[in-house]
Design a protein around this motif. Structure first.
Motif, PDB file in Angstrom:
ATOM      1  N   ASP A   1       0.822  -1.208   0.000  1.00  0.00           N
ATOM      2  CA  ASP A   1       0.000   0.000   0.000  1.00  0.00           C
ATOM      3  C   ASP A   1       0.858   1.261   0.000  1.00  0.00           C
ATOM      4  O   ASP A   1       0.624   2.192  -0.782  1.00  0.00           O
ATOM      5  CB  ASP A   1      -0.927   0.009   1.217  1.00  0.00           C
ATOM      6  CG  ASP A   1      -2.076  -0.966   1.077  1.00  0.00           C
ATOM      7  OD1 ASP A   1      -1.813  -2.121   0.728  1.00  0.00           O
ATOM      8  OD2 ASP A   1      -3.224  -0.570   1.318  1.00  0.00           O
ATOM      9  N   TYR A   2       1.845   1.312   0.894  1.00  0.00           N
ATOM     10  CA  TYR A   2       2.693   2.495   0.964  1.00  0.00           C
ATOM     11  C   TYR A   2       3.538   2.649  -0.297  1.00  0.00           C
ATOM     12  O   TYR A   2       3.700   3.745  -0.828  1.00  0.00           O
ATOM     13  CB  TYR A   2       3.604   2.424   2.193  1.00  0.00           C
ATOM     14  CG  TYR A   2       3.094   3.236   3.345  1.00  0.00           C
ATOM     15  CD1 TYR A   2       2.680   4.555   3.166  1.00  0.00           C
ATOM     16  CD2 TYR A   2       3.020   2.701   4.612  1.00  0.00           C
ATOM     17  CE1 TYR A   2       2.204   5.307   4.221  1.00  0.00           C
ATOM     18  CE2 TYR A   2       2.543   3.443   5.681  1.00  0.00           C
ATOM     19  CZ  TYR A   2       2.136   4.749   5.483  1.00  0.00           C
ATOM     20  OH  TYR A   2       1.661   5.492   6.526  1.00  0.00           O
TER      21      TYR A   2
ATOM     22  N   ARG B   1       1.329   3.908  -2.985  1.00  0.00           N
ATOM     23  CA  ARG B   1       0.850   5.259  -2.692  1.00  0.00           C
ATOM     24  C   ARG B   1       1.905   6.295  -3.076  1.00  0.00           C
ATOM     25  O   ARG B   1       1.588   7.321  -3.701  1.00  0.00           O
ATOM     26  CB  ARG B   1       0.540   5.364  -1.194  1.00  0.00           C
ATOM     27  CG  ARG B   1       0.005   6.707  -0.727  1.00  0.00           C
ATOM     28  CD  ARG B   1      -1.478   6.839  -0.987  1.00  0.00           C
ATOM     29  NE  ARG B   1      -2.246   5.783  -0.385  1.00  0.00           N
ATOM     30  CZ  ARG B   1      -2.732   5.801   0.863  1.00  0.00           C
ATOM     31  NH1 ARG B   1      -2.507   6.841   1.635  1.00  0.00           N
ATOM     32  NH2 ARG B   1      -3.453   4.798   1.322  1.00  0.00           N
TER      33      ARG B   1
ATOM     34  N   SER C   1      -1.408   9.489   4.583  1.00  0.00           N
ATOM     35  CA  SER C   1      -0.898   8.225   5.112  1.00  0.00           C
ATOM     36  C   SER C   1      -1.887   7.721   6.156  1.00  0.00           C
ATOM     37  O   SER C   1      -2.129   8.393   7.166  1.00  0.00           O
ATOM     38  CB  SER C   1       0.481   8.453   5.745  1.00  0.00           C
ATOM     39  OG  SER C   1       0.845   7.354   6.553  1.00  0.00           O
TER      40      SER C   1
END
Length: 298
Positions: free
Chosen positions: A201-202, A205, A266
């Protein structure tokens, strides 16, 4: 052998008188006599010598007396422990966390929870989001702090906080004197990035944020922990986009600047197993909700 039989036996061993023992037990004498006879049949030995004048423990009864007291005490302690666990005041709590959670209120929540529940044994394990989900599914963790909302159906999750990304730069960087940083100004910089395997995910992103600014970053280094990202930046090995909570890490050699445009934030989630309510987990969840710091504002 029943605990009731042992309790009757211990009282009779104290009193050495059926009438007095029955009164202490709030029963009549015949049920006491029956219970003692059933206990003797169960152990295969006579426990009392009794006649019209006195009641005495036999050697077998004397041998059983200490063990019976110990078993009754253990049974009481087990019942008390079960009650305390059901109320959330005892037991164990196994918590997984990603490193950034150390700057998002985890220590404060733990301190508050332990002050209210000193008998609960807490253990911590630093794991990435995927590892925590696996451990939760296999009942090796009770609670986790993760960076993803993509959960198996067996797990429950709740958004803990959403905070902005900031630019992390080495001290002395050409953009260091700016109050805010445009993402496009990082186009030609080497990036330090959270690895895809540690947190898809990070990773995605940050790539998406750069893509929206019109470039694909040159990823020079990939690491598994946010503190490693900041540490590499502090050594002059690249720049990074990191959650604003990392500003509290206070690593020398790294500085943080807000971005001059709005980007997707975040997100941090807490996660636990679906199923019968666990009072210890629910108690910790309340402490977490009460202890989340306000998100840093750009």
């Amino acid at each position: 052998m029943e605990l009731r039989h042992l309790r009757y036996f211990v009282v009779l061993a104290d009193e050495l008188h059926f009438g007095r023992a029955a009164r202490r037990l709030s029963i009549s004498q015949p049920p006491l006599s029956v219970a003692i006879r059933q206990l003797e049949e169960s152990v295969g030995a006579r426990l009392f010598d009794r006649n019209s004048k006195e009641v005495r423990l036999t050697p077998a009864g004397q041998a059983l007396q200490a063990s019976a007291r110990r078993l009754l005490r253990q049974a009481e302690e087990a019942a008390l422990e079960a009650h305390d666990v059901s109320q959330g005041s005892a037991g164990r709590l196994r918590i997984g966390f990603v490193g950034a959670t150390l700057y998002r209120g985890l220590p404060q929540a733990l301190a508050k929870f332990q002050a209210r529940h000193p008998a609960v044994r807490v253990t911590l394990a630093e794991l990435n989001s995927g590892e925590q989900i696996t451990e939760l599914l296999h009942d090796r963790l009770d609670f986790g702090f993760v960076h993803t909302s993509r959960m198996p159906a067996e797990l429950r999750h709740e958004l803990l906080l959403s905070e902005p990304f900031v630019a992390c730069l080495p001290v002395g960087h050409r953009l260091a004197r700016r109050r805010t940083v445009a993402i496009a100004s990082l186009r030609d910089e080497p990036f330090v990035l959270f690895s895809r395997s540690a947190s898809p995910d990070y990773h995605e992103r940050i790539l998406a944020i750069c893509a929206d600014a019109g470039f694909r970053p040159e990823v020079r280094h990939e690491v598994r922990h946010w503190l490693s990202v900041v540490s590499l930046v502090s050594q002059g090995m690249g720049v990074a986009l990191v959650p604003s909570a990392l500003r509290r890490a206070a690593l020398r050699g790294a500085l943080f600047r807000p971005l001059d445009e709005d980007v997707a934030g975040s997100d941090a989630y807490c996660v636990w197993r679906e199923g019968p309510e666990n009072a210890v987990v629910q108690g910790f969840l309340r402490a977490v909700r009460a202890g989340v710091p306000a998100a840093d504002q750009a």
